[in-house]
Each structure stands twice: as C-alpha cells, then as structure tokens.
Design a protein around this motif. Structure first.
Motif, PDB file in Angstrom:
ATOM      1  N   LYS A   1       0.838  -1.203   0.000  1.00 33.54           N
ATOM      2  CA  LYS A   1       0.000   0.000   0.000  1.00 33.54           C
ATOM      3  C   LYS A   1       0.869   1.248   0.000  1.00 33.54           C
ATOM      4  CE  LYS A   1      -3.780  -2.347   0.240  1.00 33.54           C
ATOM      5  NZ  LYS A   1      -4.318  -2.794  -0.992  1.00 33.54           N
ATOM      6  N   HIS A   2       2.132   1.110  -0.368  1.00 32.03           N
ATOM      7  CA  HIS A   2       3.096   2.202  -0.369  1.00 32.03           C
ATOM      8  C   HIS A   2       2.633   3.284  -1.331  1.00 32.03           C
ATOM      9  CE1 HIS A   2       7.038   4.176  -0.645  1.00 32.03           C
ATOM     10  NE2 HIS A   2       7.200   3.667   0.553  1.00 32.03           N
ATOM     11  N   ARG A   3       2.740   4.522  -0.946  1.00 36.67           N
ATOM     12  CA  ARG A   3       2.298   5.642  -1.768  1.00 36.67           C
ATOM     13  C   ARG A   3       3.464   6.570  -2.069  1.00 36.67           C
ATOM     14  NH1 ARG A   3      -1.822   3.369  -3.518  1.00 36.67           N
ATOM     15  NH2 ARG A   3      -3.570   3.119  -2.137  1.00 36.67           N
ATOM     16  N   HIS A   4       3.440   7.138  -3.263  1.00 36.14           N
ATOM     17  CA  HIS A   4       4.435   8.140  -3.630  1.00 36.14           C
ATOM     18  C   HIS A   4       4.137   9.426  -2.870  1.00 36.14           C
ATOM     19  CE1 HIS A   4       6.086   6.352  -7.470  1.00 36.14           C
ATOM     20  NE2 HIS A   4       5.215   5.474  -7.065  1.00 36.14           N
ATOM     21  N   HIS A   5       5.194  10.181  -2.605  1.00 39.46           N
ATOM     22  CA  HIS A   5       5.040  11.468  -1.943  1.00 39.46           C
ATOM     23  C   HIS A   5       5.186  12.616  -2.939  1.00 39.46           C
ATOM     24  CE1 HIS A   5       4.924   9.597   1.962  1.00 39.46           C
ATOM     25  NE2 HIS A   5       6.016   8.936   1.661  1.00 39.46           N
ATOM     26  N   HIS A   6       5.203  12.273  -4.227  1.00 35.20           N
ATOM     27  CA  HIS A   6       5.325  13.289  -5.265  1.00 35.20           C
ATOM     28  C   HIS A   6       4.564  12.797  -6.491  1.00 35.20           C
ATOM     29  CE1 HIS A   6       8.314  10.361  -6.419  1.00 35.20           C
ATOM     30  NE2 HIS A   6       8.283  10.869  -7.607  1.00 35.20           N
ATOM     31  N   HIS A   7       4.476  13.652  -7.489  1.00 36.17           N
ATOM     32  CA  HIS A   7       3.757  13.300  -8.705  1.00 36.17           C
ATOM     33  C   HIS A   7       4.716  13.317  -9.884  1.00 36.17           C
ATOM     34  CE1 HIS A   7      -0.095  13.525  -6.670  1.00 36.17           C
ATOM     35  NE2 HIS A   7       0.349  14.617  -6.089  1.00 36.17           N
ATOM     36  N   HIS A   8       4.409  12.476 -10.861  1.00 34.94           N
ATOM     37  CA  HIS A   8       5.203  12.463 -12.087  1.00 34.94           C
ATOM     38  C   HIS A   8       4.765  13.620 -12.966  1.00 34.94           C
ATOM     39  CE1 HIS A   8       6.968   8.576 -11.181  1.00 34.94           C
ATOM     40  NE2 HIS A   8       5.793   8.244 -10.703  1.00 34.94           N
ATOM     41  N   SER A   9       5.700  14.107 -13.759  1.00 37.15           N
ATOM     42  CA  SER A   9       5.388  15.243 -14.617  1.00 37.15           C
ATOM     43  C   SER A   9       4.388  14.831 -15.691  1.00 37.15           C
ATOM     44  CB  SER A   9       6.660  15.781 -15.279  1.00 37.15           C
ATOM     45  OG  SER A   9       7.115  14.880 -16.273  1.00 37.15           O
ATOM     46  N   GLU A  10       3.646  15.808 -16.137  1.00 34.40           N
ATOM     47  CA  GLU A  10       2.681  15.574 -17.226  1.00 34.40           C
ATOM     48  C   GLU A  10       3.427  15.089 -18.465  1.00 34.40           C
ATOM     49  OE1 GLU A  10      -0.713  15.091 -19.342  1.00 34.40           O
ATOM     50  OE2 GLU A  10      -0.576  15.511 -17.194  1.00 34.40           O
ATOM     51  N   GLU A  11       4.609  15.651 -18.715  1.00 32.46           N
ATOM     52  CA  GLU A  11       5.404  15.248 -19.879  1.00 32.46           C
ATOM     53  C   GLU A  11       5.785  13.773 -19.795  1.00 32.46           C
ATOM     54  OE1 GLU A  11       9.747  16.223 -21.905  1.00 32.46           O
ATOM     55  OE2 GLU A  11       8.887  17.644 -20.493  1.00 32.46           O
ATOM     56  N   HIS A  12       6.194  13.315 -18.611  1.00 31.76           N
ATOM     57  CA  HIS A  12       6.561  11.906 -18.432  1.00 31.76           C
ATOM     58  C   HIS A  12       5.341  11.008 -18.643  1.00 31.76           C
ATOM     59  CE1 HIS A  12       8.288   8.246 -16.844  1.00 31.76           C
ATOM     60  NE2 HIS A  12       7.260   8.159 -16.026  1.00 31.76           N
ATOM     61  N   ARG A  13       4.226  11.361 -18.035  1.00 33.47           N
ATOM     62  CA  ARG A  13       3.009  10.548 -18.188  1.00 33.47           C
ATOM     63  C   ARG A  13       2.587  10.483 -19.649  1.00 33.47           C
ATOM     64  NH1 ARG A  13       1.367  13.443 -13.525  1.00 33.47           N
ATOM     65  NH2 ARG A  13      -0.071  14.655 -14.792  1.00 33.47           N
ATOM     66  N   ARG A  14       2.679  11.599 -20.346  1.00 31.93           N
ATOM     67  CA  ARG A  14       2.303  11.641 -21.759  1.00 31.93           C
ATOM     68  C   ARG A  14       3.246  10.765 -22.594  1.00 31.93           C
ATOM     69  NH1 ARG A  14       1.201  16.679 -22.058  1.00 31.93           N
ATOM     70  NH2 ARG A  14       3.364  17.357 -22.215  1.00 31.93           N
ATOM     71  N   GLU A  15       4.551  10.832 -22.311  1.00 24.18           N
ATOM     72  CA  GLU A  15       5.517  10.012 -23.045  1.00 24.18           C
ATOM     73  C   GLU A  15       5.223   8.523 -22.852  1.00 24.18           C
ATOM     74  OE1 GLU A  15      10.286   9.000 -23.394  1.00 24.18           O
ATOM     75  OE2 GLU A  15       9.627  10.420 -21.860  1.00 24.18           O
ATOM     76  N   VAL A  16       4.993   8.116 -21.610  1.00 26.79           N
ATOM     77  CA  VAL A  16       4.709   6.710 -21.330  1.00 26.79           C
ATOM     78  C   VAL A  16       3.395   6.297 -21.991  1.00 26.79           C
ATOM     79  CG1 VAL A  16       4.142   5.052 -19.505  1.00 26.79           C
ATOM     80  CG2 VAL A  16       6.100   6.604 -19.228  1.00 26.79           C
ATOM     81  N   SER A  17       2.379   7.135 -21.879  1.00 27.05           N
ATOM     82  CA  SER A  17       1.087   6.829 -22.488  1.00 27.05           C
ATOM     83  C   SER A  17       1.203   6.691 -24.006  1.00 27.05           C
ATOM     84  CB  SER A  17       0.077   7.922 -22.130  1.00 27.05           C
ATOM     85  OG  SER A  17      -1.184   7.620 -22.676  1.00 27.05           O
ATOM     86  N   ASN A  18       1.959   7.578 -24.640  1.00 32.05           N
ATOM     87  CA  ASN A  18       2.156   7.498 -26.091  1.00 32.05           C
ATOM     88  C   ASN A  18       2.895   6.232 -26.487  1.00 32.05           C
ATOM     89  OD1 ASN A  18       0.834   9.928 -26.509  1.00 32.05           O
ATOM     90  ND2 ASN A  18       2.722  11.132 -26.622  1.00 32.05           N
ATOM     91  N   ARG A  19       3.905   5.877 -25.715  1.00 26.62           N
ATOM     92  CA  ARG A  19       4.646   4.644 -25.998  1.00 26.62           C
ATOM     93  C   ARG A  19       3.735   3.429 -25.876  1.00 26.62           C
ATOM     94  NH1 ARG A  19      10.292   4.337 -25.727  1.00 26.62           N
ATOM     95  NH2 ARG A  19      11.315   6.357 -25.636  1.00 26.62           N
ATOM     96  N   LEU A  20       2.905   3.414 -24.846  1.00 29.45           N
ATOM     97  CA  LEU A  20       1.982   2.298 -24.659  1.00 29.45           C
ATOM     98  C   LEU A  20       0.955   2.243 -25.785  1.00 29.45           C
ATOM     99  CD1 LEU A  20       1.474   2.447 -20.806  1.00 29.45           C
ATOM    100  CD2 LEU A  20       2.715   0.696 -22.109  1.00 29.45           C
ATOM    101  N   ALA A  21       0.473   3.393 -26.219  1.00 30.36           N
ATOM    102  CA  ALA A  21      -0.489   3.431 -27.323  1.00 30.36           C
ATOM    103  C   ALA A  21       0.132   2.853 -28.588  1.00 30.36           C
ATOM    104  CB  ALA A  21      -0.976   4.858 -27.561  1.00 30.36           C
ATOM    105  N   ARG A  22       1.396   3.186 -28.857  1.00 33.35           N
ATOM    106  CA  ARG A  22       2.080   2.629 -30.031  1.00 33.35           C
ATOM    107  C   ARG A  22       2.239   1.122 -29.899  1.00 33.35           C
ATOM    108  NH1 ARG A  22       4.985   7.457 -29.631  1.00 33.35           N
ATOM    109  NH2 ARG A  22       6.732   6.456 -28.580  1.00 33.35           N
ATOM    110  N   ALA A  23       2.599   0.647 -28.704  1.00 31.70           N
ATOM    111  CA  ALA A  23       2.755  -0.790 -28.490  1.00 31.70           C
ATOM    112  C   ALA A  23       1.421  -1.511 -28.687  1.00 31.70           C
ATOM    113  CB  ALA A  23       3.312  -1.063 -27.090  1.00 31.70           C
TER     114      ALA A  23
END
Length: 98
Positions: free
Chosen positions: A5-27
């Motif tokens: 149940k470990h939680r992050h104490h920060h958030h990932h950047s919108e740019e990082h989330r978008r990059e990962v999401s785009n890569r997953l969409a291509r895959a």
C-alpha cells in the motif's frame, strides 16, 4: 502491481506521463497489427518480426518508467530514509526482467 500500500510522496510530470502513455499506445497499435496478421494467416516470419517490435516497445517503455523512478522516486525515498520503496523497486525489476 505490488501488493503493498506504499504511496508516492510526489507526482510524475505531465510530460513523463504523456511520453509513457504514447509509448503504450504505439505498443498497443503494434500488438493489434500482430493480431490482425494472425487472423489474416500472414507469414509466420513476418508475424514474429512484428511481435519482436511489440516486445521492444514494451521493454523500452519499461526502461523509461524505470529511469524516471530511479531519478525521482528513489531519490526521494533515499532522502526520506524509505528503504521499503527500494525493496519494492528490486522486486519490480525482478518481475520486469523475467
């Protein structure tokens, strides 16, 4: 996913989330193409080549996530003295590398 149940104490950047999401969409697009190739009874060699592209896309996405995790999450965990997150990273790497 971890059972923890470990939680992050920060958030990932919108740019990082978008990059990962785009890569997953291509895959996903590549994988849909592979499925269509199988449904169309295309040449096995061509299917395997496209399947290798899907594996590569997934592995490269994992590398992007891992790099970001190490540069941000683990840095924060070390600063906070959080050894649990390091243990979780080790477990995740073991599963990813199988």
């Amino acid at each position: 996913m971890s059972d923890s149940k470990h939680r992050h104490h920060h958030h990932h950047s919108e740019e990082h989330r978008r990059e990962v999401s785009n890569r997953l969409a291509r895959a996903i697009g590549h994988l849909q193409k592979v499925k269509q190739m199988v449904d169309d009874d295309e040449d096995c060699s061509d299917v395997l080549i496209q399947l290798a592209a899907v594996k590569s896309a997934i592995n490269n996405t994992g590398k992007v996530i891992l790099k970001d995790h190490m540069e941000h999450c683990i840095v924060h965990a070390v600063e906070d003295g959080d050894t649990e997150m390091i243990d979780e990273l080790n477990a995740a790497i073991d599963k990813f590398m199988k």
